[in-house]
Write a protein that holds these residues in place. Structure first.
Motif, short mmCIF file in Angstrom:
data_model
loop_
_atom_site.label_atom_id
_atom_site.label_comp_id
_atom_site.label_asym_id
_atom_site.label_seq_id
_atom_site.Cartn_x
_atom_site.Cartn_y
_atom_site.Cartn_z
N VAL A 1 39.99 34.70 34.95
CA VAL A 1 40.18 35.60 34.00
C VAL A 1 40.01 36.89 34.64
N LEU A 2 38.65 37.02 35.36
CA LEU A 2 38.50 38.36 36.16
C LEU A 2 39.78 39.12 36.72
N SER A 3 40.48 38.26 37.38
CA SER A 3 41.87 38.81 37.91
C SER A 3 42.63 39.50 37.14
N PHE B 1 35.73 33.78 48.09
CA PHE B 1 36.15 34.52 49.04
C PHE B 1 37.35 34.24 49.71
N THR B 2 37.48 32.75 50.01
CA THR B 2 38.63 32.21 50.53
C THR B 2 39.96 32.33 49.54
N LEU C 1 44.48 38.24 49.01
CA LEU C 1 45.27 38.98 47.63
C LEU C 1 44.64 40.28 47.54
N PHE C 2 43.04 40.26 47.68
CA PHE C 2 42.35 41.48 47.52
C PHE C 2 42.85 42.56 48.67
N ALA C 3 42.82 41.91 49.72
CA ALA C 3 43.25 42.96 50.90
C ALA C 3 44.70 43.58 50.79
N THR C 4 45.70 42.74 50.31
CA THR C 4 47.10 43.09 49.98
C THR C 4 46.99 44.08 49.01
N LYS C 5 46.43 43.65 47.76
CA LYS C 5 46.80 44.47 46.28
C LYS C 5 46.02 45.58 46.34
N ASP C 6 44.56 45.47 46.66
CA ASP C 6 43.85 46.45 46.25
C ASP C 6 43.60 47.64 47.70
N LEU C 7 43.58 46.78 48.67
CA LEU C 7 43.19 47.57 50.18
C LEU C 7 44.59 48.28 50.61
N GLY C 8 45.60 47.50 50.13
CA GLY C 8 46.89 47.95 50.70
C GLY C 8 47.19 47.42 52.18
N TYR C 9 46.73 46.48 52.68
CA TYR C 9 46.96 45.88 54.20
C TYR C 9 48.15 45.46 54.02
N SER C 10 48.73 44.98 55.25
CA SER C 10 49.90 43.96 55.45
C SER C 10 49.60 42.61 55.11
N SER C 11 50.67 41.77 54.82
CA SER C 11 50.51 40.47 54.66
C SER C 11 49.89 39.61 56.09
N GLN D 1 39.30 43.65 42.00
CA GLN D 1 38.04 44.43 42.62
C GLN D 1 36.83 43.64 41.92
N SER D 2 37.01 43.27 40.46
CA SER D 2 35.92 42.68 39.66
C SER D 2 35.73 41.24 40.31
N VAL D 3 36.56 40.78 40.68
CA VAL D 3 36.38 39.24 41.41
C VAL D 3 35.62 39.36 42.70
N MET D 4 35.86 40.33 43.43
CA MET D 4 35.03 40.65 44.66
C MET D 4 33.56 41.14 44.53
N ASN D 5 33.51 41.88 43.32
CA ASN D 5 32.21 42.36 42.56
C ASN D 5 31.23 40.93 42.31
N PHE D 6 32.02 40.06 41.62
CA PHE D 6 31.34 38.87 41.05
C PHE D 6 30.83 38.32 42.30
N ASP D 7 31.64 38.25 43.41
CA ASP D 7 31.04 37.42 44.58
C ASP D 7 29.86 38.16 45.31
N VAL D 8 29.95 39.33 45.06
CA VAL D 8 28.40 40.11 45.44
C VAL D 8 27.36 39.61 44.54
#
Length: 418
Positions: free
Chosen positions: A355-357, A226-227, A232-242, A362-369
Motif C-alpha cells: 500500500v505504501l509503495s 529492508f530486503t 527498488l528504493f536504490a534504483t527508483k528513488d536514489l537513481g543507482y544502477s541495477s 520513500q514512505s516504505v523506507m520511512n516506515f522501516d525507520v
C-alpha cells in the motif's frame, strides 16, 4: 551422542538455513521477473509474498507442540520437504492463486525448521546462544549469494527459475546428510542454561516476555522490509544502477555475516545478552535512518553494511535465547510462540508496504525507520525488566567495548541475572 554425529547434524541443520536464507528473499529479488511471468504489477507480487507469513502464522503454534511431543527430526524433515515443494512449484506456475499456495507452503517450511532446529541446538549442549546465533550466519550467506546469482542471470538473459532450481538441488543433497544423523533426546533441561533468569519476579518476567514477544515482530519486520525494498528504493528513488542496487543487499548480507561472527565471539566471551541487544538495536536504528535519507553511494553502502551487521547479525536469535532461559521446559512451544510474532510481520509487512509503495517507496523506507525505533524501545524495556542496570550508560560503554573483542564484559562483569 558422538562428536562426529553432532558435527554431521549441525552441518545438515545449517545447510537448511543456507537455503532458508535464499527462500526468504527469492520472491522479492525476482519481483519484476515474476510480475512479468504472471502478468501482474509489482504490488500484486508483494501480496503473494505475504502468503509466507500466512503459512508461518498457521503453523508455528502447532509445530511447536509437535516438536515437544514427537521430536525434532520430524519437524526438520517436514521443513526440508516443504521448501522443496516451494522451490519446484513457483517457477512453473502461471496461476496467482496457486503461487500464493506455494508461498504459504514456504511459510510452513520456515515454521517447521525453526520449531525443530532451535530446540535441537539447545539440547545438543554447549553454548546454545552462540550455536543458535550461527544459524543466522548461514541465512545471511544465502541472502548474499542469491542477489549476485540473480544479477548474473539477468545480465545473461537467462531464465529466472534457475535460482529456484539451484536451491532445490542443495536441499536434495542435504537430505542424504540429514538421513545419517541422530537427534538428541527432546526436552532436556540444562539447569545452567536456564537458572540465570529463574529468579525474576513474576511482574518483571511478564514485562520482559511481552517486550520480547513484540520484539519478535519488529526484528523480523525491519529485516523483511529492508530486503524486499532496498533494491527498488536504490534504483527508483536514489537513481543507482541495477548492479549497485542489488549490491546493496549483498553488502547488507556481508554485514549480517560479519555481525554474526562478532556476536558469536562476544557470546563466547560471556557478554550480557540483553546489553548486546540494546547496543545493536541502537546502532541499527541510526543505520536505517541513514539509508532512508542518504543520496551518496558510499554513504548508502556503509549504512547498508552497518544495518546488516546490527539488525541482522543474530539479534533475533539472542532475544529468543533470553526467552528460552525464562521458560526452558517447553522449548518447541516457546520457540513457536516467539516466531509466531515474526510470522505476523512476514504476513503484514508485504501488505502494508504494498500500500505504501503506491504512495512512494520513500514512505516504505520511512516506515522501516519507525519499526527500528519501536524495536529499540522494546529491548531497552527488556533490559530494564531483567535487571541489567542503567541501559543508557550501558549502551555507551558497550559500543566502545564492542570495538575490542577481547575486552572484559561491560560493567566489569555479568549482571546478577546473567
Amino acid at each position: 551422542m558422538t562428536k562426529s554425529n553432532n558435527r554431521r547434524l549441525s552441518i545438515a541443520l545449517y545447510l537448511n538455513y543456507l537455503v532458508h536464507g535464499i527462500g526468504l528473499i527469492i520472491l522479492t529479488q525476482n519481483m519484476q521477473a515474476l510480475g512479468g511471468f504472471w502478468g501482474v504489477p509489482i504490488a500484486t507480487v508483494s501480496y503473494v509474498i505475504s502468503g509466507i507469513g500466512i503459512g508461518k502464522l498457521i503453523a508455528y503454534f502447532l509445530f511447536g507442540y509437535l516438536s515437544d511431543r514427537f521430536g525434532r527430526r520430524m519437524l526438520v524433515l517436514t521443513g526440508t520437504l516443504s521448501y522443496m515443494v516451494f522451490f519446484i512449484g513457483i517457477p512453473f506456475t502461471h496461476n496467482i492463486a496457486i503461487a500464493y499456495l506455494f508461498a504459504i507452503i514456504a511459510g510452513v517450511a520456515n515454521s517447521a525448521l525453526d520449531s525443530g532446529t532451535y530446540p535441537t541446538f539447545v539440547e545438543m549442549g554447549g553454548n546454545s546462544s552462540a550455536s543458535n546465533v550461527f544459524i543466522k550466519a548461514f541465512m545471511s550467506m544465502g541472502e548474499f549469494i542469491l542477489p549476485l546469482f540473480i544479477a548474473t542471470l539477468e545480465a545473461r538473459h537467462l531464465w529466472f527459475g534457475w535460482s529456484f532450481i539451484g536451491a532445490l538441488l542443495v536441499l536434495i543433497v542435504n537430505l542424504f546428510i540429514l538421513k545419517g544423523a541422530h537427534f538428541p533426546d527432546r526436552n532436556n533441561v540444562d539447569e545452567t542454561f536456564s537458572e540465570a533468569h529463574q529468579s525474576l519476579s513474576k511482574f518483571r518476567r511478564v514485562i520482559a516476555t511481552i517486550s520480547l514477544a513484540v520484539y519478535g515482530y519488529t526484528t523480523m519486520a525491519i529485516m523483511i522490509l529492508f530486503t524486499q525494498w532496498i533494491s527498488l528504493f536504490a534504483t527508483k528513488d536514489l537513481g543507482y544502477s541495477s548492479l549497485v542496487s542489488h549490491g546493496l543487499l549483498s553488502l547488507y548480507s556481508i554485514g549480517s555475516i560479519s555481525g554474526v561472527v562478532v556476536m558469536f565471539i562476544l557470546l563466547k566471551l560471556k557478554f550480557v545478552e540483553t546489553k548486546l541487544l540494546v547496543v545493536m538495536n541502537t546502532i541499527s536504528l541510526i543505520a536505517i535512518l541513514t539509508v532512508a535519507n542518504a543520496s551518496s553511494v558510499i554513504l548508502t553502502s556503509i549504512a547498508c553494511f552497518t544495518f546488516g551487521f546490527t539488525a541482522a547479525g543474530g539479534v533475533l536469535q539472542v532475544a529468543l535465547n533470553v526467552l528460552l532461559k525464562m521458560f526452558p521446559t517447553h522449548k518447541g512451544v516457546i520457540t513457536g510462540t516467539y516466531m509466531t510474532f515474526g510470522s505476523i510481520a512476514t504476513f503484514t509487512i508485504p501488505i502494508v508496504t504494498g500500500v505504501l509503495s503506491q504512495i512512494s517507496i520513500q514512505s516504505v523506507m520511512n516506515f522501516d525507520v519507525l519499526i527500528g525505533l519501536v524495536g529499540t524501545v522494546l529491548v531497552v524495556v527488556t533490559a530494564m525488566a531483567i535487571g541489567t542496570g542503567n541501559v543508557f550508560s550501558v549502551a555507551g560503554h558497550s559500543v566502545m567495548n564492542l570495538l575490542h573483542l577481547g575486552a572484559a564484559p561491560v560493567d566489569g562483569g555479568q549482571s546478577k541475572d546473567e
